[in-house]
Design a protein around this motif. Structure first.
Motif, PDB file in Angstrom:
ATOM      1  N   UNK A 177      56.977  65.057  34.290  1.00  0.00           N
ATOM      2  CA  UNK A 177      58.389  65.417  34.644  1.00  0.00           C
ATOM      3  C   UNK A 177      58.949  65.992  33.459  1.00  0.00           C
ATOM      4  N   UNK A 178      58.811  67.491  33.311  1.00  0.00           N
ATOM      5  CA  UNK A 178      59.215  68.307  31.970  1.00  0.00           C
ATOM      6  C   UNK A 178      60.712  68.584  32.044  1.00  0.00           C
ATOM      7  N   UNK A 179      61.333  68.536  33.328  1.00  0.00           N
ATOM      8  CA  UNK A 179      62.936  68.663  33.393  1.00  0.00           C
ATOM      9  C   UNK A 179      63.457  67.916  34.441  1.00  0.00           C
ATOM     10  N   UNK A 180      65.059  67.922  34.019  1.00  0.00           N
ATOM     11  CA  UNK A 180      65.666  66.902  35.148  1.00  0.00           C
ATOM     12  C   UNK A 180      66.335  67.866  36.240  1.00  0.00           C
ATOM     13  N   UNK A 181      65.296  67.974  37.124  1.00  0.00           N
ATOM     14  CA  UNK A 181      65.664  68.768  38.319  1.00  0.00           C
ATOM     15  C   UNK A 181      65.671  68.042  39.518  1.00  0.00           C
ATOM     16  N   UNK A 182      65.572  68.546  40.714  1.00  0.00           N
ATOM     17  CA  UNK A 182      65.856  67.792  42.033  1.00  0.00           C
ATOM     18  C   UNK A 182      64.895  66.754  42.140  1.00  0.00           C
ATOM     19  N   UNK A 183      63.470  66.695  41.738  1.00  0.00           N
ATOM     20  CA  UNK A 183      62.582  65.595  42.093  1.00  0.00           C
ATOM     21  C   UNK A 183      62.839  64.472  41.110  1.00  0.00           C
ATOM     22  N   UNK A 184      63.221  64.388  39.817  1.00  0.00           N
ATOM     23  CA  UNK A 184      63.742  63.312  39.018  1.00  0.00           C
ATOM     24  C   UNK A 184      65.133  62.804  39.347  1.00  0.00           C
ATOM     25  N   UNK A 185      65.835  63.731  40.047  1.00  0.00           N
ATOM     26  CA  UNK A 185      66.967  63.250  40.521  1.00  0.00           C
ATOM     27  C   UNK A 185      67.147  62.500  41.581  1.00  0.00           C
ATOM     28  N   UNK A 186      66.193  62.643  42.624  1.00  0.00           N
ATOM     29  CA  UNK A 186      66.055  61.885  43.574  1.00  0.00           C
ATOM     30  C   UNK A 186      65.244  60.765  43.314  1.00  0.00           C
ATOM     31  N   UNK A 187      64.367  60.563  42.507  1.00  0.00           N
ATOM     32  CA  UNK A 187      63.779  59.359  42.086  1.00  0.00           C
ATOM     33  C   UNK A 187      64.620  58.397  41.458  1.00  0.00           C
ATOM     34  N   UNK A 188      65.474  58.789  40.675  1.00  0.00           N
ATOM     35  CA  UNK A 188      66.476  58.094  39.980  1.00  0.00           C
ATOM     36  C   UNK A 188      67.458  57.497  41.043  1.00  0.00           C
ATOM     37  N   UNK A 189      67.915  58.292  41.929  1.00  0.00           N
ATOM     38  CA  UNK A 189      68.789  57.734  42.924  1.00  0.00           C
ATOM     39  C   UNK A 189      67.998  56.684  43.821  1.00  0.00           C
ATOM     40  N   UNK A 190      66.757  56.910  44.051  1.00  0.00           N
ATOM     41  CA  UNK A 190      65.863  55.910  44.888  1.00  0.00           C
ATOM     42  C   UNK A 190      65.800  54.610  44.000  1.00  0.00           C
ATOM     43  N   UNK A 191      65.478  54.648  42.670  1.00  0.00           N
ATOM     44  CA  UNK A 191      65.369  53.488  41.880  1.00  0.00           C
ATOM     45  C   UNK A 191      66.621  52.740  42.128  1.00  0.00           C
ATOM     46  N   UNK A 192      68.007  53.432  41.874  1.00  0.00           N
ATOM     47  CA  UNK A 192      69.172  52.713  42.059  1.00  0.00           C
ATOM     48  C   UNK A 192      69.248  51.882  43.430  1.00  0.00           C
ATOM     49  N   UNK A 193      69.081  52.686  44.268  1.00  0.00           N
ATOM     50  CA  UNK A 193      69.190  52.304  45.700  1.00  0.00           C
ATOM     51  C   UNK A 193      68.342  50.998  46.026  1.00  0.00           C
ATOM     52  N   UNK A 194      67.139  50.994  45.522  1.00  0.00           N
ATOM     53  CA  UNK A 194      66.196  49.957  45.555  1.00  0.00           C
ATOM     54  C   UNK A 194      66.717  48.688  44.700  1.00  0.00           C
TER      55      UNK A 194
END
Length: 152
Positions: free
Chosen positions: A78-95
């Motif tokens: 994951x080389x840059x903080x774009x849509x995919x890592x943003x979604x993953x971090x939101x999902x982590x917080x939700x979980x």
């Protein structure tokens, strides 16, 4: 702030991170602030309503967010903080919030959570809540981050 309401969040975070492959996660610090304020550039806010009211904020640097997203996706770079890592971090917080709410229910506190809100940029989360905030610092192979718990 009653510790019986804090431990469910710590345990929720540790349980979810372990499930996602973040095995080396360790708690490194604990501090208290007069208000909810973060210093990192990636912040995911989850609101709490019901038996407890307040906010929980998972806060980290962009590089840490990218490393966590990579771990969540089985090591994919994951080389840059774009849509995919943003979604993953939101999902982590939700979980984490969902797991924490289950832990709170076990001690008799019925709490609902709001959907995660991601705010990125330095010093973006400040004075969301003028309520005392407990800041718990963690570090793992993916980097360091803070769990901010602000309960009314």
């Amino acid at each position: 702030m009653d510790i019986k309401y804090i431990n469910p969040f710590i345990n929720g975070l540790l349980n979810v991170c372990s499930m996602l492959g973040m095995q080396e996660l360790k708690r490194t610090g604990l501090s208290k602030r007069e208000k909810l304020q973060t210093e990192h550039d990636v912040n995911v806010i989850i609101g709490l309503v019901g038996g407890l009211k307040g906010n929980v904020v998972l806060s980290m640097h962009e590089a840490t967010a990218c490393h966590i997203a990579s771990t969540m996706m089985g090591g994919m770079p994951v080389p840059q903080f774009d849509l995919m890592p943003k979604s993953a971090i939101c999902e982590l917080a939700n979980m984490v919030a969902g797991n924490s709410v289950s832990n709170l229910q076990e001690i008799g506190s019925l709490v609902d959570i709001t959907p995660p809100t991601l705010i990125s940029g330095k010093n973006m989360v400040s004075m969301i809540s003028l309520v005392e905030t407990l800041v718990i610092q963690f570090i793992g192979a993916e980097g360091s981050f803070d769990l901010n718990i602000a309960l009314e």
